[in-house]
Design an enzyme around this catalytic site. Structure first.
Site, PDB file in Angstrom:
ATOM      1  N   LYS A 187      34.802   3.836  29.121  1.00 55.52           N
ATOM      2  CA  LYS A 187      34.956   2.539  29.796  1.00 55.52           C
ATOM      3  C   LYS A 187      36.268   1.882  29.392  1.00 55.52           C
ATOM      4  CE  LYS A 187      30.307   0.663  30.476  1.00 55.52           C
ATOM      5  NZ  LYS A 187      30.409  -0.320  31.524  1.00 55.52           N
ATOM      6  N   ASP A 240      17.786   4.476  24.175  1.00 54.84           N
ATOM      7  CA  ASP A 240      18.537   4.432  25.429  1.00 54.84           C
ATOM      8  C   ASP A 240      19.947   3.868  25.232  1.00 54.84           C
ATOM      9  OD1 ASP A 240      18.872   4.763  28.179  1.00 54.84           O
ATOM     10  OD2 ASP A 240      18.264   2.717  28.624  1.00 54.84           O
ATOM     11  N   HIS A 245      25.479   3.868  22.985  1.00 57.77           N
ATOM     12  CA  HIS A 245      26.488   2.893  23.429  1.00 57.77           C
ATOM     13  C   HIS A 245      26.817   1.841  22.352  1.00 57.77           C
ATOM     14  CE1 HIS A 245      25.646   4.761  27.142  1.00 57.77           C
ATOM     15  NE2 HIS A 245      24.806   3.895  27.647  1.00 57.77           N
TER      16      HIS A 245
END
Ligand SMILES: NC(=O)c1ccc[n+]([C@@H]2O[C@H](COP(=O)([O-])OP(=O)(O)OC[C@H]3O[C@@H](n4cnc5c(N)ncnc54)[C@H](OP(=O)(O)O)[C@@H]3O)[C@@H](O)[C@H]2O)c1
Length: 483
Positions: A187, A240, A245
């Site tokens: 990103k 998740d 992340h």
């Protein structure tokens, strides 16, 4: 301007840097392929970064036409003007192979479809439970020679399963040909954390325990599980987004400057951060589940899976000792945003500074990407008092930004692993969260649209509470005009 990538290429052997000559997409009819991978391929063609056969694999007996239709539909769903020439080129590259992943015949068909391609990249966009058997079948069918494997997250379910998966992969492939995706690493806004820290000299003297009081990372999603009940209930918020992340963002915020411009420089520093974080203590975790989760399709009525996690960790390093890092991630929260707040210590005297402190805020998306610094300036007028102001760098126009999947797929096709998670990092990250997986702490119910269970407040009590991403506009005061 030197590009990190050019520097990375230096000194690497030919086989590793030869571009892949075919892309094989397992899970071609799946959700991720439709939402992210096809648009990434389309943009790669537009930017002349893809010109090799793309073989989509799925279970059902379908044709090339079915696959093309699905790709066309996916690109149309993105909205905006379509570059018809690029789309036609992409469709022309597509081939379809159908068959059960358990059956050797499927891989024989793939081998045939690969034709003269000798360096394929196999992208496993399939449920993690299938990773090992597909990799083994690829090796048995002779489709793994000189191949790369791109693996979706989650990589493992806990430390033991990640180690097992690493061992299974290494039995057929060297680490240099394994590309574990965490799309946060691709990103633009996350990469900007590195550039903001290391392309400027003003930050380094203060970026440590002497000046920084605390760091908070919030990943809030306003939406729920969007019909993916079965997937989500096998996963939960910690697996998740926290293990991958959120910890990657911690690594970029906390790492030392990468030394040298070789490919492993960044990955070496990432893993050092993970190794300096002690395994999490359940007392520093609050788990929540939004009201109504248990009635979602695919979720058992007695589910104990968290849709919200707040936790506090420490980094035992010279730079960060004593600085709390707080992470909060959840579904059905008031807004969708990912933000980092780095709070500096108060100046020693209150008479000029007042109560508030300097804070760096990094808004990592979606939508607006920004970096701002809250500071204090003199309030105009007779009184000798200060007022808050905000110095902002806002990237409003994100249309030119390269999507994370486009960047990462392009890197993997070229053999550049810099922005992929290395074996030691993935295991070190699991080692941090391993003690808090499962039902180690009570599960608190929270109202959809709230900031999660009230219990989470205690984790941030001594650092002035959790910051409010919604409030970011409220405390924005235009910077005074230059004299
Ligand atoms: N979707 C996302 O937003 C997202 C985001 C980040 C990471 N990921 C990861 O990306 C991977 C793919 O995600 P996804 O959402 O695309 O998954 P998905 O739609 O549930 O599954 C992808 C494909 O895998 C095949 N599949 C599913 N169960 C199978 C089984 N038991 N045996 C054989 N094939 C099976 C299906 O292929 P057929 O069509 O041939 O039946 C399906 O189309 C997963 O590892 C996921 O964790 C997804």
């Amino acid at each position: 301007m030197p590009d990190l990538r050019q520097a990375c290429a230096t000194g690497r052997n030919t086989e590793e840097t030869m571009p892949a000559d075919a892309l094989v997409l397992f899970g071609a009819m799946g959700d991720l392929a439709y939402k992210k991978i096809f648009p990434a391929l389309y943009h790669m063609v537009r930017h002349s970064h893809l010109d090799v056969p793309v073989i989509g694999i799925a279970r059902a007996a379908r044709t090339d036409e079915h696959l093309k239709e699905r790709v066309r539909d996916s690109i149309q769903q993105q909205g905006g003007d379509i570059d018809q020439e690029a789309l036609a080129k992409l469709l022309n590259l597509l081939r379809y192979v159908g068959g059960d992943y358990e059956k050797p015949g499927t891989f024989a068909l793939l081998k045939k479809a690969l034709g003269s391609a000798s360096r394929p990249a196999h992208y496993l966009a399939i449920p993690p439970s299938l990773f090992m058997s597909v990799v083994e079948s690829l090796a048995k069918s002779n489709c793994m020679k000189n191949a790369r494997v791109i693996i979706e997250k989650p990589f493992g379910h806990d430390l033991a399963s990640a180690q097992q998966l690493n061992a299974a992969l290494h039995a057929v492939l060297p680490e240099s040909r394994i590309f574990r995706i965490d799309h946060y690493l691709g990103k633009e806004a996350v990469l900007n954390l590195l550039f903001f820290r290391f392309a400027n000299s003003f930050l380094e003297p203060i970026w440590n325990r002497n000046y920084i009081e605390s760091v908070q990372i919030t990943m809030a999603e306003k939406f729920g599980i969007e019909g993916r009940g079965k997937f989500y209930d096998d996963t939960g918020a910690i697996r998740d987004v926290v293990e991958n992340h959120m910890l990657q963002v911690v690594a970029f915020l906390a790492m030392e400057a990468p030394t040298g411009l070789h490919c492993e420089a960044i990955r070496d520093e990432q893993v050092k951060v993970f190794r300096a974080i002690p395994p999490l203590d359940p007392k520093n975790l609050v788990r929540g589940q939004f009201k109504g989760y248990k009635t979602e399709k695919g979720v058992p009525s007695d589910s104990k899976v968290e849709t919200f996690a707040a936790l506090r960790l420490e980094i035992q390093s010279w730079r960060w000792s004593g600085v709390p890092f707080l992470i909060r991630a959840g579904k059905c929260l008031p807004i969708t945003t990912t933000e980092v707040l780095v709070k500096l210590r108060k100046p020693p005297l209150d008479n000029l500074a007042g109560e508030s402190t300097n804070q760096f805020r990094f808004r990592l998306g979606p939508g607006e990407i920004s970096i701002s610094l809250s500071a204090r300036v003199k309030h105009p007028g007779e009184e000798l008092v200060s007022k808050p102001t905000q110095l902002s760098a806002v990237e409003d126009d994100t249309t030119d930004q390269v999507d994370a999947y486009e960047r990462l797929l392009g890197d993997a096709m070229r053999g550049d692993a810099m922005l992929f998670v290395r074996e030691d990092a993935v295991e070190a990250a699991w080692a941090i969260v391993d003690p808090i997986l499962g039902n180690t702490t009570p599960l608190e119910e929270y109202e959809p649209g709230s900031w999660g269970p009230h219990e989470a407040v205690r984790l941030a009590d001594d650092v002035g509470g959790w910051h409010d991403p919604e409030g970011r506009k409220k405390d924005t005061v235009a910077a005074p005009a230059a004299a």
